[in-house]
Design an enzyme around this catalytic site. Structure first.
Site, PDB file in Angstrom:
ATOM      1  CB  SER A 149      -0.958   0.244   1.028  1.00  0.00           C
ATOM      2  OG  SER A 149       0.063   0.088   2.573  1.00  0.00           O
ATOM      3  CE  LYS A 187      -2.738   2.233   4.642  1.00  0.00           C
ATOM      4  NZ  LYS A 187      -1.567   0.341   5.126  1.00  0.00           N
TER       5      LYS A 187
END
Length: 229
Positions: A149, A187
């Site tokens: 991701s 993230k």
């Protein structure tokens, strides 16, 4: 056989190399040998070069290499170097260049962290060696990245994330976020409308949005290590 001045010059150059890591300037050599002009230094260097004691380094201004020393050229009581030892240095200002930062530091390796959906909270398992030059001040740890991701940020599955331990971060920084004290993920951190948004760097994934009390910053990305197979 070398002349007395040739002996004196090569001993002086070697002494400067041992003391500072750089060879002396022509002015320093002229003064040390009590010569009237720099042309005398040039003649001595040329003679030492012809006899194989000194080599001029190509494409570098005023740079010399001491290829070998005569057996009696001992400075500071030190044992003479072997004849095939080479000491290189450019004739430069007296300031000594800093040593390269090549120390190795052992940092904790805290298992794997998701770069996709959050996984179980990581725990300390072992340690890994990291070049000190990759780390700034503060406490650091390493994580093995799992998932894709964050590939648009250059972070790939199997990379090792080097993380600076901190509980605070600015918007837009890549952080290790602990969700509900159970799951950890890597993230981008965003604050939006009173909530915490954890953004991936892959269009195939959706942002993860949480109430602030559910997310704790465990550190922020400081660097990456990658193995090539």
């Amino acid at each position: 056989m070398l002349t007395a001045k040739q002996h004196e010059l090569i001993r002086f150059i070697q002494q400067k190399l041992e003391e500072t890591g750089i060879s002396p300037s022509f002015e320093e050599m002229k003064e040390a040998l009590d010569l009237k002009s720099k042309s005398g230094v040039h003649r001595l260097i040329s003679a030492l070069e012809e006899r194989g004691f000194i080599r001029r380094l190509p494409n570098r201004a005023r740079a010399l290499e001491v290829v070998k020393l005569p057996e009696d050229a001992v400075t500071g009581g030190a044992r003479p170097r072997a004849a095939n030892d080479a000491v290189s240095a450019a004739i430069a200002p007296k300031a000594i260049a800093p040593e390269p930062a090549n120390d190795i530091i052992q940092v904790p390796l805290h298992g794997r962290i998701a770069a996709g959906a959050p996984i179980e909270a990581i725990e300390g398992q072992s340690s890994m060696p990291v070049p000190a030059a990759l780390l700034g001040p503060g406490e650091h740890y390493a994580l093995e990245v799992s998932g894709d991701s964050m590939i648009e940020a250059g972070i790939f599955d199997g990379d090792f994330a080097l993380v600076k331990r901190t509980e605070t971060a600015r918007d837009g920084e890549i952080v290790v976020a602990l969700v509900d004290n159970e799951e950890a993920t890597l993230k981008y951190l965003r604050r939006e409308a009173g909530r915490i948004r954890l953004d991936p760097a892959n269009g195939a994934y959706e942002p993860q949005i949480y109430e602030p009390h559910r997310v704790k910053v465990q550190g922020k990305l400081a660097g990456l290590l990658r193995r090539y197979h």
